[in-house]
Design an enzyme around this catalytic site. Structure first.
Site: not given
Length: 193
Positions: A39, A76
Site C-alpha cells: 500500500d 499484495c
C-alpha cells in the site's frame, strides 16, 4: 619418479589453492535483504514527507530510489508470490488475496513454495529468513506446515496480521504466539548455524 613426485606435489598445491579460492569466494558472498511492503501509493501519501521517516532515513537516503517503477499486480499476496517466484500472476495461477484464486490453501495446493527464491538461495548456500506478513490467508488454522525454503519462517497469522501493536506470529509452523504490546515489525534475531 622425480617428475611424478613434483607433479603430485604441484597437483596437491593446486588443489589446496582451489579449496582456498572456493572458501574465500564463499566468505565474500554478499548478504542482502528484500523488503516487501504494501500500500505505498500516491493516494495514501506513502511517499510524502511525513510517511515512514525512519525507513526513509535508514534505507532510502542510504540506498537507491527509483522514479519509475512497476509491479506485476497491485494486489499484495499475488505480488509477493510473483516476486518470490519470478513469474507473473497469470503464470502462477495465484491472482487474489483469498480463495478461490488466492489464499494459503491455494498456495500450498499449487506447490508454489517448491521452486522459488528461498529454495534457490538455499541451494546456493544461503540461510534465509522471512518475518512479517506473508499471505493474508496464512491463519491460526493453517499455519502448519509453513512454506518450504526458509531457514527461519516467522510470519504473522490472521486474524492478527493487521493488529500492529498486538500481533501473533508462527515461528517455523509452530503454535502461533501473541505479542500484546509488541509490534508487527519485530525480528526474530540471528538465523542460526
Amino acid at each position: 619418479v622425480n617428475v611424478k613426485g613434483k607433479m603430485k606435489r604441484f597437483l596437491n598445491v593446486m588443489l589446496c589453492l582451489g579449496i582456498m579460492t572456493v572458501s574465500a569466494s564463499v566468505a565474500r558472498r554478499p548478504n542482502f535483504i528484500v523488503i516487501l511492503v504494501d500500500d505505498l501509493d500516491e493516494t495514501q501519501d506513502s511517499s510524502g514527507e511525513l510517511a515512514m521517516p525512519a525507513t526513509k532515513r535508514l534505507l532510502r537516503d542510504r540506498g537507491v530510489t527509483f522514479t519509475n517503477h512497476f509491479v506485476t499486480t497491485p494486489i499484495c499476496c499475488p505480488s509477493r508470490v510473483s516476486l518470490l517466484r519470478g513469474q507473473l500472476g497469470h503464470n502462477t495461477n495465484f491472482t487474489d488475496v483469498l480463495g478461490p484464486h488466492g489464499g494459503y490453501a491455494k498456495f500450498r495446493a499449487l506447490d508454489l513454495d517448491r521452486e522459488w527464491l528461498p529454495t534457490w538461495l538455499q541451494k546456493a548456500g544461503y540461510k534465509t529468513l522471512y518475518t512479517g506478513k506473508f499471505i493474508v490467508d496464512y491463519t491460526i488454522r493453517n499455519y502448519d506446515p509453513p512454506p518450504s525454503g526458509w531457514t527461519v519462517f516467522d510470519a504473522l497469522v490472521h486474524p492478527f496480521i493487521f493488529e500492529y501493536y498486538s500481533p501473533a506470529f508462527s515461528l517455523n509452523g509452530g503454535q502461533p504466539r501473541m505479542y500484546p504490546g509488541g509490534w508487527s515489525g519485530r525480528w526474530v534475531g540471528p538465523i542460526g548455524k
